[in-house]
Motif scaffolding. Structure first.
Motif, PDB file in Angstrom:
ATOM      1  N   ASP A   1       0.850  -1.191   0.000  1.00 46.63           N
ATOM      2  CA  ASP A   1       0.000   0.000   0.000  1.00 46.63           C
ATOM      3  C   ASP A   1       0.887   1.244   0.000  1.00 46.63           C
ATOM      4  OD1 ASP A   1      -1.823   1.998   0.343  1.00 46.63           O
ATOM      5  OD2 ASP A   1      -2.810   1.127   2.110  1.00 46.63           O
ATOM      6  N   GLY A   2       0.771   2.061  -1.043  1.00 45.52           N
ATOM      7  CA  GLY A   2       1.600   3.249  -1.171  1.00 45.52           C
ATOM      8  C   GLY A   2       1.300   4.332  -0.160  1.00 45.52           C
ATOM      9  N   ASP A   3       0.175   4.231   0.557  1.00 47.04           N
ATOM     10  CA  ASP A   3      -0.176   5.246   1.562  1.00 47.04           C
ATOM     11  C   ASP A   3       0.516   4.991   2.903  1.00 47.04           C
ATOM     12  OD1 ASP A   3      -1.831   6.707  -0.139  1.00 47.04           O
ATOM     13  OD2 ASP A   3      -3.531   5.373   0.235  1.00 47.04           O
ATOM     14  N   LYS A   4       1.195   3.861   3.031  1.00 44.76           N
ATOM     15  CA  LYS A   4       1.880   3.571   4.291  1.00 44.76           C
ATOM     16  C   LYS A   4       3.124   4.446   4.430  1.00 44.76           C
ATOM     17  CE  LYS A   4       0.389  -1.250   4.808  1.00 44.76           C
ATOM     18  NZ  LYS A   4       0.842  -2.654   4.946  1.00 44.76           N
TER      19      LYS A   4
ATOM     20  N   ARG B   1      11.524  -6.090  -7.093  1.00 46.63           N
ATOM     21  CA  ARG B   1      10.524  -5.148  -7.602  1.00 46.63           C
ATOM     22  C   ARG B   1       9.169  -5.488  -6.992  1.00 46.63           C
ATOM     23  NH1 ARG B   1      13.919  -6.983 -11.428  1.00 46.63           N
ATOM     24  NH2 ARG B   1      15.091  -5.485 -12.692  1.00 46.63           N
ATOM     25  N   LEU B   2       8.445  -4.469  -6.563  1.00 50.15           N
ATOM     26  CA  LEU B   2       7.151  -4.674  -5.901  1.00 50.15           C
ATOM     27  C   LEU B   2       6.136  -3.666  -6.427  1.00 50.15           C
ATOM     28  CD1 LEU B   2       8.583  -5.050  -2.307  1.00 50.15           C
ATOM     29  CD2 LEU B   2       7.390  -6.861  -3.528  1.00 50.15           C
ATOM     30  N   PRO B   3       4.943  -4.138  -6.830  1.00 53.47           N
ATOM     31  CA  PRO B   3       3.899  -3.199  -7.253  1.00 53.47           C
ATOM     32  C   PRO B   3       3.390  -2.389  -6.057  1.00 53.47           C
ATOM     33  CG  PRO B   3       3.465  -5.447  -8.037  1.00 53.47           C
ATOM     34  CD  PRO B   3       4.549  -5.545  -7.018  1.00 53.47           C
ATOM     35  N   ILE B   4       3.137  -1.131  -6.293  1.00 56.54           N
ATOM     36  CA  ILE B   4       2.604  -0.227  -5.263  1.00 56.54           C
ATOM     37  C   ILE B   4       1.209   0.205  -5.686  1.00 56.54           C
ATOM     38  CG2 ILE B   4       2.938   1.926  -4.007  1.00 56.54           C
ATOM     39  CD1 ILE B   4       5.049  -0.161  -3.417  1.00 56.54           C
TER      40      ILE B   4
ATOM     41  N   GLY C   1       2.492   2.334  -9.459  1.00 60.22           N
ATOM     42  CA  GLY C   1       3.905   2.294  -9.803  1.00 60.22           C
ATOM     43  C   GLY C   1       4.551   1.005  -9.330  1.00 60.22           C
ATOM     44  N   VAL C   2       5.813   0.870  -9.679  1.00 63.11           N
ATOM     45  CA  VAL C   2       6.603  -0.294  -9.273  1.00 63.11           C
ATOM     46  C   VAL C   2       7.804   0.211  -8.479  1.00 63.11           C
ATOM     47  CG1 VAL C   2       7.971  -2.266 -10.052  1.00 63.11           C
ATOM     48  CG2 VAL C   2       5.878  -1.633 -11.271  1.00 63.11           C
ATOM     49  N   LEU C   3       7.962  -0.309  -7.289  1.00 66.65           N
ATOM     50  CA  LEU C   3       9.060   0.095  -6.417  1.00 66.65           C
ATOM     51  C   LEU C   3      10.235  -0.864  -6.600  1.00 66.65           C
ATOM     52  CD1 LEU C   3      10.232   1.824  -4.094  1.00 66.65           C
ATOM     53  CD2 LEU C   3       9.185   0.187  -2.507  1.00 66.65           C
TER      54      LEU C   3
ATOM     55  N   ILE D   1      10.021   8.010  -6.398  1.00 64.81           N
ATOM     56  CA  ILE D   1      10.978   6.996  -6.877  1.00 64.81           C
ATOM     57  C   ILE D   1      10.299   5.806  -7.544  1.00 64.81           C
ATOM     58  CG2 ILE D   1      12.691   7.627  -5.131  1.00 64.81           C
ATOM     59  CD1 ILE D   1      11.833   5.182  -3.532  1.00 64.81           C
ATOM     60  N   LEU D   2       8.979   5.873  -7.654  1.00 63.68           N
ATOM     61  CA  LEU D   2       8.267   4.768  -8.308  1.00 63.68           C
ATOM     62  C   LEU D   2       8.501   4.780  -9.806  1.00 63.68           C
ATOM     63  CD1 LEU D   2       4.793   4.766  -6.488  1.00 63.68           C
ATOM     64  CD2 LEU D   2       6.794   3.343  -6.018  1.00 63.68           C
ATOM     65  N   ARG D   3       8.617   3.602 -10.369  1.00 60.54           N
ATOM     66  CA  ARG D   3       8.752   3.460 -11.816  1.00 60.54           C
ATOM     67  C   ARG D   3       7.377   3.233 -12.434  1.00 60.54           C
ATOM     68  NH1 ARG D   3      14.304  -0.051 -12.898  1.00 60.54           N
ATOM     69  NH2 ARG D   3      15.609   1.044 -11.360  1.00 60.54           N
TER      70      ARG D   3
END
Length: 428
Positions: A221-224, A240-243, A253-255, A279-281
């Protein structure tokens, strides 16, 4: 008188039988010659190999011309022999003697002997006979084309249509057949057989068959807060991890862990100061129908090793990586950070304990089995497809020369199965 007739007949008959033998040897050697070796020799500058390749590029015309020439020679030799022997033996006796003599001579010296020699040394014979074959095609080629036209016209009313440009075997199937043959002869190891077959299968498989299913995707979760995101990323062991934000379907994005560590270093170790969104791709979405061959080319072109798989409605179905595709060729790739799941566990009694999510291809590779994978991807999917329902625990089924026993089921998902080896199984 008979001796004089035989002496007069012998030279002509020998020449005709020699011509027939050369044509028979040419036909056999041209069809049995290795195309791969001929192309290699042509690249090395061998003119004979170049002629062979030119001739077999239109194999139908080549065979037609040789058959017409061979039959012309054999018929002429038979007619000549009959004509001469009927003078020495008037009436039916001469024809019968001529038939017997020519049958033996043609079958033994113009068919069996030259074809046996040609099949034993197909490549060398094809190169040696390429020049006579070239002249044979020039002389009898037009007649062969006419004969082919007549054959097609004759077959058309029966709904049979033949194309002169269509090969009987596709190139991939020809290579696959050669690999299987040499494996059965012990000349190709099992691992090499799987690798070569994996390369050929890339064009026939799509990403949905090798992707990580959406239920198994690790997302964050990108809100964390950045610190929690870092802890989760390190705990999962993935690069690599999806956000997502708000809901898992909303991938923003992908972290990349390397980007996260660099951002922490730039912030002098202050994790809470890192802005994750910066920094997300950009996520890369690909259709689930994309072939593995096309996806591999896309990975190499974009220099990106990670893509999210979506269906025709844009819903997330899974993710695919470059490693997933390479594993279809070389087998399972493990590094020091991989968590190795049991997956396939052979037991002392000969049965194999298999997780339901294991793919049929992986099980076949691990056990050297031949379970079909054209209707299902996983072992659980194969069992459900054969039963046309979701089996209960302890139910046992027999098909494809194996027994399948359901050991564990969670909801509608078969999580653990026992599979017998083929030699202990019963027929369907």
């Amino acid at each position: 008188m008979i001796g004089a007739i035989i002496v007069a007949l012998a030279p002509s008959l020998v020449v005709l039988l020699l011509l027939s033998a050369l044509m028979s040897a040419t036909e056999t050697s041209m069809t049995a010659a290795s195309r791969g070796r001929m192309h290699q020799l042509e690249r090395e500058g061998d003119p004979a190999a170049r002629r062979v390749n030119r001739l077999i590029s239109d194999q139908e015309k080549l065979i037609g011309a040789i058959l017409i020439g061979n039959n012309v020679v054999n018929i002429f030799a038979s007619a000549l022999t009959t004509s001469v022997l009927t003078q020495a033996f008037p009436g039916p006796a001469g024809a019968l003697i001529a038939t017997g003599v020519m049958t033996v001579l043609v079958v033994v010296f113009a068919e069996i002997l030259p074809k046996t020699v040609a099949i034993a040394q197909a490549d060398n014979a094809a190169r040696a006979l390429s020049l006579p074959a070239q002249w044979t095609v020039r002389i009898f080629g037009p007649l062969a084309n006419g004969a082919q036209w007549i054959v097609r016209r004759t077959l058309r009313p029966f709904g049979i249509r033949l194309s002169m440009e269509t090969d009987v075997l596709a190139a991939h199937e020809e290579i696959r057949g050669a690999v299987e043959y040499h494996h059965s002869e012990g000349l190709v190891e099992t691992r090499d057989r799987w690798m070569l077959g994996g390369v050929l299968d890339l064009a026939e498989m799509d990403v949905s068959e090798v992707m990580v299913h959406r239920r198994s995707i690790v997302m964050i979760d990108g809100d964390k807060p950045p610190r929690e995101i870092l802890n989760e990323a390190l705990a999962q062991g993935h690069t690599r991890l999806p956000i997502y934000r708000d809901e898992p379907e909303n991938i923003v994005g992908v972290l990349h862990v390397k980007d996260l560590l660099k951002a922490i270093a730039d912030a002098d170790g202050d994790i809470d100061a890192v802005r994750i969104a910066g920094i997300l791709r950009t996520p890369w979405f690909v259709p689930e129908t994309t072939s593995l061959k096309d996806q591999l080319a896309a990975f190499l072109k974009r220099q990106n090793h990670f893509a999210l798989v979506v269906d025709e409605y844009g819903a997330i179905q899974g993710l695919v990586t470059l490693e997933d595709i390479l594993e279809e060729i070389v087998g399972e790739i493990e590094d020091e950070h991989d968590v190795v799941a049991p997956g396939v566990n052979p037991r002392p009694d000969g049965w194999v304990s298999v997780e339901g999510s294991v793919t049929i291809r992986d099980l076949n590779r691990a056990m050297n089995w031949e379970l079909p994978d054209d209707e299902a991807v996983t072992v659980a999917g194969l069992l459900i497809n054969e039963c046309q329902r979701i089996p209960e625990v302890d139910e046992t089924f027999a098909f494809h020369r194996h027994r399948f026993r359901v050991v564990e089921r969670r909801g509608n998902q078969l999580t653990l199965l026992d599979v017998s080896p083929p030699e202990q199984a019963v027929d369907d």
